[in-house]
Design a protein around this motif. Structure first.
Motif, PDB file in Angstrom:
ATOM      1  N   GLY A 201       7.949   2.356   3.267  1.00  0.00           N
ATOM      2  CA  GLY A 201       7.123   2.566   2.031  1.00  0.00           C
ATOM      3  C   GLY A 201       6.724   1.262   1.623  1.00  0.00           C
ATOM      4  N   GLY A 202       5.775   1.421   0.330  1.00  0.00           N
ATOM      5  CA  GLY A 202       5.381   0.129  -0.293  1.00  0.00           C
ATOM      6  C   GLY A 202       4.207  -0.543   0.270  1.00  0.00           C
ATOM      7  N   ASP A 203       3.562  -0.187   1.309  1.00  0.00           N
ATOM      8  CA  ASP A 203       2.150  -0.463   1.706  1.00  0.00           C
ATOM      9  C   ASP A 203       1.482   0.579   2.045  1.00  0.00           C
ATOM     10  OD1 ASP A 203       0.137  -2.341   2.621  1.00  0.00           O
ATOM     11  OD2 ASP A 203       1.145  -2.446   4.756  1.00  0.00           O
ATOM     12  N   ALA A 204       1.189   1.251   0.978  1.00  0.00           N
ATOM     13  CA  ALA A 204       0.269   2.722   1.220  1.00  0.00           C
ATOM     14  C   ALA A 204      -1.025   2.563   1.536  1.00  0.00           C
ATOM     15  CB  ALA A 204       0.508   3.660   0.098  1.00  0.00           C
ATOM     16  N   THR A 205      -1.523   2.608   2.530  1.00  0.00           N
ATOM     17  CA  THR A 205      -2.800   2.505   2.961  1.00  0.00           C
ATOM     18  C   THR A 205      -3.436   3.587   3.562  1.00  0.00           C
ATOM     19  OG1 THR A 205      -1.934   0.293   3.538  1.00  0.00           O
ATOM     20  CG2 THR A 205      -3.838   0.862   4.722  1.00  0.00           C
TER      21      THR A 205
ATOM     22  N   ASP B 274     -18.710  15.300   8.784  1.00  0.00           N
ATOM     23  CA  ASP B 274     -19.489  15.465   9.955  1.00  0.00           C
ATOM     24  C   ASP B 274     -18.746  14.997  11.302  1.00  0.00           C
ATOM     25  OD1 ASP B 274     -18.971  12.466   9.794  1.00  0.00           O
ATOM     26  OD2 ASP B 274     -21.207  11.819   9.606  1.00  0.00           O
ATOM     27  N   GLY B 275     -17.424  14.931  11.136  1.00  0.00           N
ATOM     28  CA  GLY B 275     -16.656  14.540  12.405  1.00  0.00           C
ATOM     29  C   GLY B 275     -16.754  13.156  13.035  1.00  0.00           C
ATOM     30  N   SER B 276     -17.517  12.096  12.016  1.00  0.00           N
ATOM     31  CA  SER B 276     -17.935  10.795  12.818  1.00  0.00           C
ATOM     32  C   SER B 276     -16.784   9.904  12.394  1.00  0.00           C
ATOM     33  CB  SER B 276     -19.146  10.164  12.339  1.00  0.00           C
ATOM     34  OG  SER B 276     -19.033   9.760  10.960  1.00  0.00           O
ATOM     35  N   LYS B 277     -15.860  10.157  11.373  1.00  0.00           N
ATOM     36  CA  LYS B 277     -14.805   9.257  10.804  1.00  0.00           C
ATOM     37  C   LYS B 277     -13.358   9.992  10.845  1.00  0.00           C
ATOM     38  CE  LYS B 277     -18.063   6.412   9.593  1.00  0.00           C
ATOM     39  NZ  LYS B 277     -19.206   7.506   9.638  1.00  0.00           N
ATOM     40  N   LEU B 278     -12.428   9.313  11.344  1.00  0.00           N
ATOM     41  CA  LEU B 278     -10.952   9.661  11.331  1.00  0.00           C
ATOM     42  C   LEU B 278     -10.224   8.745  10.174  1.00  0.00           C
ATOM     43  CD1 LEU B 278      -8.599  11.463  12.394  1.00  0.00           C
ATOM     44  CD2 LEU B 278      -8.118   9.823  14.062  1.00  0.00           C
ATOM     45  N   TYR B 279      -9.676   9.637   9.353  1.00  0.00           N
ATOM     46  CA  TYR B 279      -8.777   8.809   8.280  1.00  0.00           C
ATOM     47  C   TYR B 279      -7.220   9.093   8.584  1.00  0.00           C
ATOM     48  CZ  TYR B 279     -12.984   8.043   5.629  1.00  0.00           C
ATOM     49  OH  TYR B 279     -14.592   7.938   5.395  1.00  0.00           O
ATOM     50  N   GLY B 280      -6.519   7.818   8.255  1.00  0.00           N
ATOM     51  CA  GLY B 280      -5.044   8.046   8.496  1.00  0.00           C
ATOM     52  C   GLY B 280      -4.385   7.430   7.350  1.00  0.00           C
ATOM     53  N   THR B 281      -3.341   7.636   7.102  1.00  0.00           N
ATOM     54  CA  THR B 281      -2.318   7.172   5.996  1.00  0.00           C
ATOM     55  C   THR B 281      -1.089   6.769   6.549  1.00  0.00           C
ATOM     56  OG1 THR B 281      -1.210   9.305   5.401  1.00  0.00           O
ATOM     57  CG2 THR B 281      -3.110   8.688   4.102  1.00  0.00           C
ATOM     58  N   SER B 282      -0.621   5.469   6.149  1.00  0.00           N
ATOM     59  CA  SER B 282       0.383   4.890   6.566  1.00  0.00           C
ATOM     60  C   SER B 282       0.896   4.162   5.384  1.00  0.00           C
ATOM     61  CB  SER B 282       0.175   3.892   7.675  1.00  0.00           C
ATOM     62  OG  SER B 282      -0.856   3.165   7.331  1.00  0.00           O
ATOM     63  N   ASN B 283       2.382   3.824   5.475  1.00  0.00           N
ATOM     64  CA  ASN B 283       3.117   3.299   4.342  1.00  0.00           C
ATOM     65  C   ASN B 283       3.986   2.231   4.345  1.00  0.00           C
ATOM     66  OD1 ASN B 283       2.419   5.389   2.368  1.00  0.00           O
ATOM     67  ND2 ASN B 283       3.322   6.909   3.608  1.00  0.00           N
ATOM     68  N   GLY B 284       3.930   1.473   5.543  1.00  0.00           N
ATOM     69  CA  GLY B 284       4.627   0.245   5.749  1.00  0.00           C
ATOM     70  C   GLY B 284       6.162   0.829   6.026  1.00  0.00           C
ATOM     71  N   ALA B 285       6.855  -0.191   6.542  1.00  0.00           N
ATOM     72  CA  ALA B 285       8.335   0.491   6.951  1.00  0.00           C
ATOM     73  C   ALA B 285       9.061   0.504   5.656  1.00  0.00           C
ATOM     74  CB  ALA B 285       8.963  -1.180   7.634  1.00  0.00           C
TER      75      ALA B 285
END
Length: 360
Positions: free
Chosen positions: A277-281, A264-275
């Motif tokens: 890697g090891g903090d996959a969020t 519905d375009g109301s939410k944006l999701y993003g992935t990130s991994n920490g410096a």
């Protein structure tokens, strides 16, 4: 009148399924694949492609496979390399190494746009696939036509407001300029619409890593800026002019990589991994309230691309893993979106950091 309305409403799911058929087959990672042809995903075990990051798949309007690519090689629907389907100048370790755009004037011609690795000199190019060649299995009569160099590893495509033509968008390297190339029945425009907006994409070559993605209605464009930049950005996109404007920033998020919008375009999701890697969020940004919330934590060292499926769920690439993560209810706020880390079993195949790149 009531009976007619009922019949129209009853047809809506099938019409939606037809519209999504062209994105119903996915190939990616270490010979991994999915088919949504029955509505629910099932693993495909026949793919021949190995790609660490980007890939793209072409089907016909009925959802039947035509070909797929990692930006370097092109496999036909028999999973064989096309006769001239080698040595495209993308890179299997470019975040979005390829996107496939059908020629608006032909049902048999497709353009494969490619991006090079880490801002290197091959830049943004396109190659032509003609499906009338090689007994209907396709061939590449023209390859690696340069549009602009250097560029970041970012590549996305969206329908023009006229519903026929297509905008292909990339980002110049050592610059804050997005470039929008229009694809029409006359071919690929030689000159882009350039929008100098948002952050510089520059520095060490690794900073070129990260996805861009259009919202389902094409009115928004999101970007992930990796490593030194460590953030997500959001823009407005004009589907008539190709102009990108009105930047917003979210950060810092170390090693920001993937972006995707809810249906519905109301939410944006993003992935990130920490410096390193090891903090996959997985983080959700509510574009109506402005709230940012971590909604998923993967057991994997790294997560990568996010991709909205024809079933309305968002799939998450997990590096070297036999499972994809799945956001089950991406329109829902916060934890109600229900991220499941071991969400979909790839049937003994493995994902890497990428999922297929499709037109919006």
């Amino acid at each position: 009148m009531k009976r007619l309305l009922f019949l129209l409403l009853a047809c809506l799911p099938s019409l939606t399924a037809l519209a999504q058929a062209e994105q119903s087959i996915w190939y990616f990672g270490n010979q991994a694949g999915l088919s949504f042809s029955t509505g629910q995903p099932v693993p495909l075990l026949d793919g021949k492609m190995n790609t660490y990051e980007g890939s793209a798949v072409a089907t016909n309007a009925q959802g039947q496979l035509l070909f797929y690519t990692n930006g370097v090689s092109v496999w036909n629907r028999q999973h064989k390399l096309m006769p001239n389907g080698r040595h495209l100048m993308g890179d299997a370790s470019s975040t979005q190494s390829a996107v496939i755009v059908p020629d608006p004037g032909s049902g048999n011609v497709f353009y494969i746009f490619t991006t090079d690795l880490q801002g290197r000199s091959n830049g943004l190019r396109y190659s032509v696939v003609d499906m009338t060649r090689d007994n209907g299995f396709g061939d590449v009569p023209r390859a690696n036509m340069l549009l602009i160099t250097p560029v970041a590893e970012k590549l996305a495509a969206v329908r023009h407001a006229n519903g026929r033509d297509v905008w292909v968008v990339a980002h110049r390297w050592n610059s804050n300029a997005f470039v929008s190339y229009l694809v029409t029945a006359e071919g690929v425009a030689g000159m882009p619409v350039m929008s100098n907006v948002g952050s510089m994409h520059a520095g060490p070559g690794r900073n070129a890593i990260g996805c861009i993605k259009f919202s389902p209605d094409g009115s928004k464009l999101a970007a992930a800026l990796w490593r030194e930049s460590n953030k997500f950005e959001l823009f407005d996109f004009d589907r008539t002019t190709g102009v990108i404007s009105n930047p917003q920033q979210f950060g810092p998020y170390e090693e920001a990589y993937g972006v995707e919008f809810s249906p519905d375009g109301s939410k944006l999701y993003g992935t990130s991994n920490g410096a390193g890697g090891g903090d996959a969020t997985i983080t959700q940004f509510d574009l109506r309230t402005g709230k940012a919330e971590r909604v998923g934590k993967s057991a994997n060292r790294k997560v990568g691309t996010l991709q909205l499926g024809p079933d309305g769920k968002i799939y998450v690439a997990r590096e070297d893993n036999p499972y994809l993560g799945v956001i089950q209810n991406p329109n829902a706020p916060g934890a109600a979106c229900n991220y499941v880390d071991d969400g979909f079993n790839l049937g003994a195949k493995r994902s890497k950091l990428g999922l297929p790149n499709f037109i919006r």
